[in-house]
Structure formats: structure tokens, C-alpha cells
Design a protein around this motif. Structure first.
Motif, short mmCIF file in Angstrom:
data_model
loop_
_atom_site.label_atom_id
_atom_site.label_comp_id
_atom_site.label_asym_id
_atom_site.label_seq_id
_atom_site.Cartn_x
_atom_site.Cartn_y
_atom_site.Cartn_z
N UNK A 3 1.25 -1.44 0.00
CA UNK A 3 -0.11 -0.14 -0.07
C UNK A 3 0.66 1.36 0.00
N UNK A 4 0.65 2.39 -0.70
CA UNK A 4 1.07 3.19 -0.73
C UNK A 4 -0.15 4.15 -0.20
N UNK A 5 0.40 5.07 -0.02
CA UNK A 5 -0.37 6.40 0.67
C UNK A 5 0.63 7.71 -0.61
N UNK A 6 -1.22 7.83 -0.93
CA UNK A 6 -0.72 9.49 -0.89
C UNK A 6 -1.56 10.51 -0.35
N UNK A 7 -0.57 11.86 -0.43
CA UNK A 7 -1.19 12.81 0.97
C UNK A 7 -0.78 13.90 -0.29
N UNK A 8 -1.52 14.66 -0.06
CA UNK A 8 -2.16 15.89 -0.84
C UNK A 8 -1.50 16.91 0.07
N UNK A 47 9.45 19.12 1.92
CA UNK A 47 8.35 18.82 1.91
C UNK A 47 7.92 16.88 2.36
N UNK A 48 9.19 15.81 2.11
CA UNK A 48 9.19 14.85 2.70
C UNK A 48 8.92 14.62 4.20
N UNK A 49 9.97 15.59 4.72
CA UNK A 49 10.05 15.60 5.86
C UNK A 49 8.75 15.87 7.09
N UNK A 54 3.50 14.82 10.01
CA UNK A 54 2.60 15.22 9.35
C UNK A 54 1.16 13.84 9.54
N UNK A 55 1.89 13.30 8.93
CA UNK A 55 0.72 11.91 8.54
C UNK A 55 2.00 10.72 9.90
N UNK A 56 2.22 11.24 10.46
CA UNK A 56 3.18 10.44 11.38
C UNK A 56 3.36 8.75 10.60
N UNK A 57 4.06 9.03 9.90
CA UNK A 57 4.77 6.98 8.82
C UNK A 57 5.85 7.36 9.49
N UNK A 58 6.66 6.52 9.03
CA UNK A 58 8.45 6.74 8.96
C UNK A 58 8.93 6.51 7.34
N UNK A 59 10.25 7.86 7.90
CA UNK A 59 10.56 7.69 6.37
C UNK A 59 11.68 7.33 6.39
#
Length: 85
Positions: A3-8, A47-49, A54-59
Motif C-alpha cells: 500500500x502506498x499513501x497518496x498525500x495532498x 516536503x517529505x519531512x 504530519x502523517x506520523x509515518x516512518x521515512x
């Protein structure tokens, strides 16, 4: 990676996070100094950071561009590409 999250990124919380992370990285955020040398992050990395914060995901990354943000704004997982050769 099923799954990929598409974020605006055109939302206020991500834009505000972008500005805060940029100021923090440059050592210009009042009341919040890091134990690192000030740096200018690339616009795409900001932008990635900001989105990750905000989405609280692991980079996931292979470089050290986000190291100073780990634990402060983002959760970071570094991948050693040499281990896959």
C-alpha cells in the motif's frame, strides 16, 4: 510495500510543518535549537519531512539528510544499500 499513501501536501498542517522544519534545520526556530550545524535542506526533502511528520509515518532513506530530524519531527529508518549488493 503493498500500500502506498497518496498525500495532498496542499493542506495547512503540512505547510506549517514545512516552515517549522525549515526554520529548525537552519537554526532559526525560536526556543528550539538542535545539537547540529545549521543546514539548508532541499525543498523536496522538506516536503517529505513535513508530510511524514504530519502523517506520523516512518521515512525510509539511504542518506543522512534527515538525521537531524529523527526523533524531533520524524521517525527515520536508514537503509544500507551496500547490504543489498
Amino acid at each position: 510495500m503493498r500500500e502506498f499513501i497518496v498525500a495532498d501536501i496542499n493542506v495547512e498542517s503540512i505547510t506549517e510543518s514545512y516552515a517549522e522544519i525549515d526554520a529548525y534545520s537552519q537554526g532559526r526556530l525560536p526556543g528550539k535549537k538542535g545539537g547540529f550545524s545549521a543546514r539548508n535542506m532541499g525543498k523536496n526533502d522538506l516536503w517529505i519531512a513535513a508530510t511524514g511528520a504530519v502523517l506520523k509515518v516512518v521515512i525510509l532513506t539511504t542518506d543522512s539528510d534527515f538525521d537531524h530530524l529523527d526523533g524531533q519531527y520524524i521517525r527515520l529508518k536508514k537503509i544500507d544499500v551496500n547490504s543489498y549488493r
